[in-house]
Design a protein around this motif. Structure first.
Motif, PDB file in Angstrom:
ATOM      1  N   LEU A   3     -17.072 -36.517  83.992  1.00 58.67           N
ATOM      2  CA  LEU A   3     -17.453 -35.383  83.157  1.00 58.67           C
ATOM      3  C   LEU A   3     -17.876 -34.172  83.980  1.00 58.67           C
ATOM      4  O   LEU A   3     -17.980 -33.075  83.424  1.00 58.67           O
ATOM      5  CB  LEU A   3     -18.601 -35.791  82.222  1.00 58.67           C
ATOM      6  CG  LEU A   3     -18.285 -36.890  81.205  1.00 58.67           C
ATOM      7  CD1 LEU A   3     -19.520 -37.203  80.376  1.00 58.67           C
ATOM      8  CD2 LEU A   3     -17.137 -36.488  80.298  1.00 58.67           C
ATOM      9  N   PHE A   6     -15.683 -31.059  83.895  1.00 57.02           N
ATOM     10  CA  PHE A   6     -15.633 -30.452  82.567  1.00 57.02           C
ATOM     11  C   PHE A   6     -16.912 -29.684  82.262  1.00 57.02           C
ATOM     12  O   PHE A   6     -16.881 -28.615  81.650  1.00 57.02           O
ATOM     13  CB  PHE A   6     -15.424 -31.536  81.499  1.00 57.02           C
ATOM     14  CG  PHE A   6     -14.116 -32.254  81.597  1.00 57.02           C
ATOM     15  CD1 PHE A   6     -12.941 -31.671  81.155  1.00 57.02           C
ATOM     16  CD2 PHE A   6     -14.052 -33.522  82.138  1.00 57.02           C
ATOM     17  CE1 PHE A   6     -11.734 -32.331  81.251  1.00 57.02           C
ATOM     18  CE2 PHE A   6     -12.847 -34.188  82.240  1.00 57.02           C
ATOM     19  CZ  PHE A   6     -11.685 -33.595  81.803  1.00 57.02           C
ATOM     20  N   GLN A 101     -11.576 -18.390  85.231  1.00 50.57           N
ATOM     21  CA  GLN A 101     -10.935 -19.221  84.220  1.00 50.57           C
ATOM     22  C   GLN A 101      -9.427 -19.101  84.358  1.00 50.57           C
ATOM     23  O   GLN A 101      -8.870 -18.009  84.290  1.00 50.57           O
ATOM     24  CB  GLN A 101     -11.389 -18.804  82.814  1.00 50.57           C
ATOM     25  CG  GLN A 101     -10.837 -19.720  81.728  1.00 50.57           C
ATOM     26  CD  GLN A 101     -11.412 -19.362  80.373  1.00 50.57           C
ATOM     27  OE1 GLN A 101     -12.141 -18.386  80.243  1.00 50.57           O
ATOM     28  NE2 GLN A 101     -11.076 -20.144  79.376  1.00 50.57           N
ATOM     29  N   VAL A 105      -3.298 -23.136  82.077  1.00 46.65           N
ATOM     30  CA  VAL A 105      -3.696 -24.530  82.211  1.00 46.65           C
ATOM     31  C   VAL A 105      -2.518 -25.433  81.859  1.00 46.65           C
ATOM     32  O   VAL A 105      -1.838 -25.236  80.856  1.00 46.65           O
ATOM     33  CB  VAL A 105      -4.892 -24.849  81.290  1.00 46.65           C
ATOM     34  CG1 VAL A 105      -5.316 -26.301  81.458  1.00 46.65           C
ATOM     35  CG2 VAL A 105      -6.052 -23.919  81.602  1.00 46.65           C
ATOM     36  N   ALA A 109      -3.376 -31.326  81.744  1.00 46.50           N
ATOM     37  CA  ALA A 109      -4.824 -31.141  81.824  1.00 46.50           C
ATOM     38  C   ALA A 109      -5.430 -31.025  80.428  1.00 46.50           C
ATOM     39  O   ALA A 109      -6.522 -31.553  80.166  1.00 46.50           O
ATOM     40  CB  ALA A 109      -5.146 -29.902  82.647  1.00 46.50           C
ATOM     41  N   LYS A 110      -4.729 -30.325  79.518  1.00 47.38           N
ATOM     42  CA  LYS A 110      -5.220 -30.187  78.151  1.00 47.38           C
ATOM     43  C   LYS A 110      -5.256 -31.550  77.450  1.00 47.38           C
ATOM     44  O   LYS A 110      -6.210 -31.867  76.736  1.00 47.38           O
ATOM     45  CB  LYS A 110      -4.327 -29.221  77.376  1.00 47.38           C
ATOM     46  CG  LYS A 110      -4.374 -27.780  77.881  1.00 47.38           C
ATOM     47  CD  LYS A 110      -3.473 -26.887  77.049  1.00 47.38           C
ATOM     48  CE  LYS A 110      -3.508 -25.445  77.544  1.00 47.38           C
ATOM     49  NZ  LYS A 110      -2.631 -24.550  76.761  1.00 47.38           N
ATOM     50  N   ALA A 112      -5.484 -34.489  78.937  1.00 45.78           N
ATOM     51  CA  ALA A 112      -6.527 -35.312  79.564  1.00 45.78           C
ATOM     52  C   ALA A 112      -7.905 -34.912  79.079  1.00 45.78           C
ATOM     53  O   ALA A 112      -8.775 -35.773  78.872  1.00 45.78           O
ATOM     54  CB  ALA A 112      -6.439 -35.185  81.082  1.00 45.78           C
ATOM     55  N   ALA A 113      -8.127 -33.620  78.872  1.00 43.55           N
ATOM     56  CA  ALA A 113      -9.438 -33.138  78.428  1.00 43.55           C
ATOM     57  C   ALA A 113      -9.807 -33.697  77.061  1.00 43.55           C
ATOM     58  O   ALA A 113     -10.992 -33.865  76.752  1.00 43.55           O
ATOM     59  CB  ALA A 113      -9.449 -31.617  78.395  1.00 43.55           C
ATOM     60  N   ILE A 114      -8.812 -33.971  76.246  1.00 38.70           N
ATOM     61  CA  ILE A 114      -9.057 -34.526  74.915  1.00 38.70           C
ATOM     62  C   ILE A 114      -9.004 -36.047  74.939  1.00 38.70           C
ATOM     63  O   ILE A 114      -9.843 -36.731  74.346  1.00 38.70           O
ATOM     64  CB  ILE A 114      -8.030 -33.983  73.906  1.00 38.70           C
ATOM     65  CG1 ILE A 114      -8.135 -32.452  73.818  1.00 38.70           C
ATOM     66  CG2 ILE A 114      -8.217 -34.625  72.541  1.00 38.70           C
ATOM     67  CD1 ILE A 114      -7.064 -31.815  72.958  1.00 38.70           C
ATOM     68  N   PRO A 117     -12.282 -38.271  77.002  1.00 37.39           N
ATOM     69  CA  PRO A 117     -13.540 -38.504  76.274  1.00 37.39           C
ATOM     70  C   PRO A 117     -13.371 -39.387  75.042  1.00 37.39           C
ATOM     71  O   PRO A 117     -14.219 -40.246  74.763  1.00 37.39           O
ATOM     72  CB  PRO A 117     -13.978 -37.078  75.878  1.00 37.39           C
ATOM     73  CG  PRO A 117     -13.288 -36.182  76.835  1.00 37.39           C
ATOM     74  CD  PRO A 117     -11.971 -36.834  77.112  1.00 37.39           C
ATOM     75  N   GLU A 156       1.243 -35.808  84.913  1.00 36.64           N
ATOM     76  CA  GLU A 156       1.077 -34.763  85.924  1.00 36.64           C
ATOM     77  C   GLU A 156       2.188 -34.775  86.968  1.00 36.64           C
ATOM     78  O   GLU A 156       2.724 -33.726  87.341  1.00 36.64           O
ATOM     79  CB  GLU A 156      -0.283 -34.946  86.614  1.00 36.64           C
ATOM     80  CG  GLU A 156      -0.573 -33.947  87.728  1.00 36.64           C
ATOM     81  CD  GLU A 156      -0.846 -32.549  87.195  1.00 36.64           C
ATOM     82  OE1 GLU A 156      -0.721 -31.593  87.980  1.00 36.64           O
ATOM     83  OE2 GLU A 156      -1.167 -32.416  85.994  1.00 36.64           O
TER      84      GLU A 156
END
Length: 328
Positions: A3, A6, A101, A105, A109-110, A112-114, A117, A156
């Motif tokens: 985490l 993030f 920023q 992106v 990555a998007k 994985a971010a969802i 978690p 990836e």
């Protein structure tokens, strides 16, 4: 650690210094969460087996100690950060410069971010619902992590994913062996001090030399619950200085049984207190070589991070020791 990447930009955006992010990861992750280890129960399993009590007894005894140490450590750490920010000693700008920023992106990555978690949240729910503990819980989390790793690697790197996966697996095994290798010889050595385990190692009728030494010490040095508690937590802190908090759990568990029994103390409470000392110290808050993962994610100096952690952690452990003495 998952985490960290993030949460770091979010924390910096709201004005928290990068050293504060690293402290939060240490105190909440390596301190509060790992010292109790209520989900996986790996730490209390090692401690309880050496102390001659059940895992449930150690976990129940550790609840007030974990709360006390956690509240004091995080509260004092937060106050110290606020104080230094007001004095201008700390800013929210990371060591690498201003936070930028990236608008471009990658899709992986998007996802994985969802995905990460959500999957780990489901894993926690499954662990609690199915009643998994110890090795079973560790196996589930490890298996889910590895499957996520493979899926994200293919998203990836596409056709290069197998090579990338094997490279990181090799690096991971090398790192884990460096951290946990001391547990095996240390555990074997201190298990010989227990009258319950010594015969399994040295043969039938083997004495528990640590208990014999304790009886001799008790005959010459007056022991009390207060002195025993202080000895246990100090031994836990010292044992964790090798950078592996788990390697000291067998020692503090055995000492809790050896020193606590003659004075009529609560062995489970003593073992839980020693567990806190060992995990907070070697689990990744008090030694520079134990905070390298957090320092690497946040980009802070590991020595500076341990200096920042020292007073809050020691104050938290001191408070937990007082609570343990009162409850015994």
């Amino acid at each position: 650690m998952m985490l960290g990447p993030f949460l770091l930009p979010i924390a910096l955006r709201v004005g928290l210094p990068v050293i504060g992010v690293a402290m939060a990861m240490n105190l909440f992750g390596h301190g509060i969460a790992l010292s109790g280890d209520f989900i996986i129960q790996g730490a209390p399993k090692l401690t309880s087996s050496a102390a001659g009590v059940t895992v449930r007894q150690v976990m129940r005894a550790s609840v007030p100690l974990v709360i006390t140490a956690g509240v004091i450590a995080t509260g004092l750490g937060y106050w110290m950060l606020r104080r230094d920010m007001k004095r201008g000693k700390l800013t929210s700008v990371p060591q690498g410069g201003e936070v930028t920023q990236d608008k471009d992106v990658k899709l992986s990555a998007k996802i994985a971010a969802i995905l990460v978690p959500l999957v780990f949240l489901a894993t926690i729910v499954a662990t609690i619902t199915l009643g998994l503990k110890g090795d079973d819980a560790t196996a589930l989390i490890g298996g889910v992590s590895f499957l996520l790793f493979i899926v994200i690697a293919f998203l990836e790197y596409r056709h290069q994913a197998p090579q990338v996966v094997m490279t990181y697996v090799q690096e991971g095994f090398t790192f884990s062996m460096k951290i946990f290798a001391p547990v095996i010889p240390i555990a074997g050595f201190f298990f010989m001090g227990s009258p319950d385990v010594a015969p399994q190692i040295l043969g039938k009728g083997a004495p528990g030399y640590l208990f014999d030494l304790d009886k001799a010490l008790a005959a010459h040095v007056p022991l009390s619950m207060a002195t025993v508690a202080i000895i246990i937590v100090l031994v836990g802190i010292i044992a964790g200085l090798d950078g592996s908090g788990f390697s000291g759990l067998v020692l503090v568990g055995t000492l809790a049984q050896a020193l606590g029994t003659p004075v009529g103390a609560n062995v489970a409470m003593l073992a839980a207190l020693g567990q806190l000392g060992s995990i907070y110290s070697g689990g990744g808050t008090l030694v520079p070589w134990g905070v390298l993962d957090v320092a690497g994610v946040t980009g802070v100096n590991p020595e500076e991070l341990t200096r920042r952690n020292f007073l809050p952690v020691m104050a938290g452990l001191a408070g937990a020791t007082v609570v343990a003495i009162v409850l015994m």
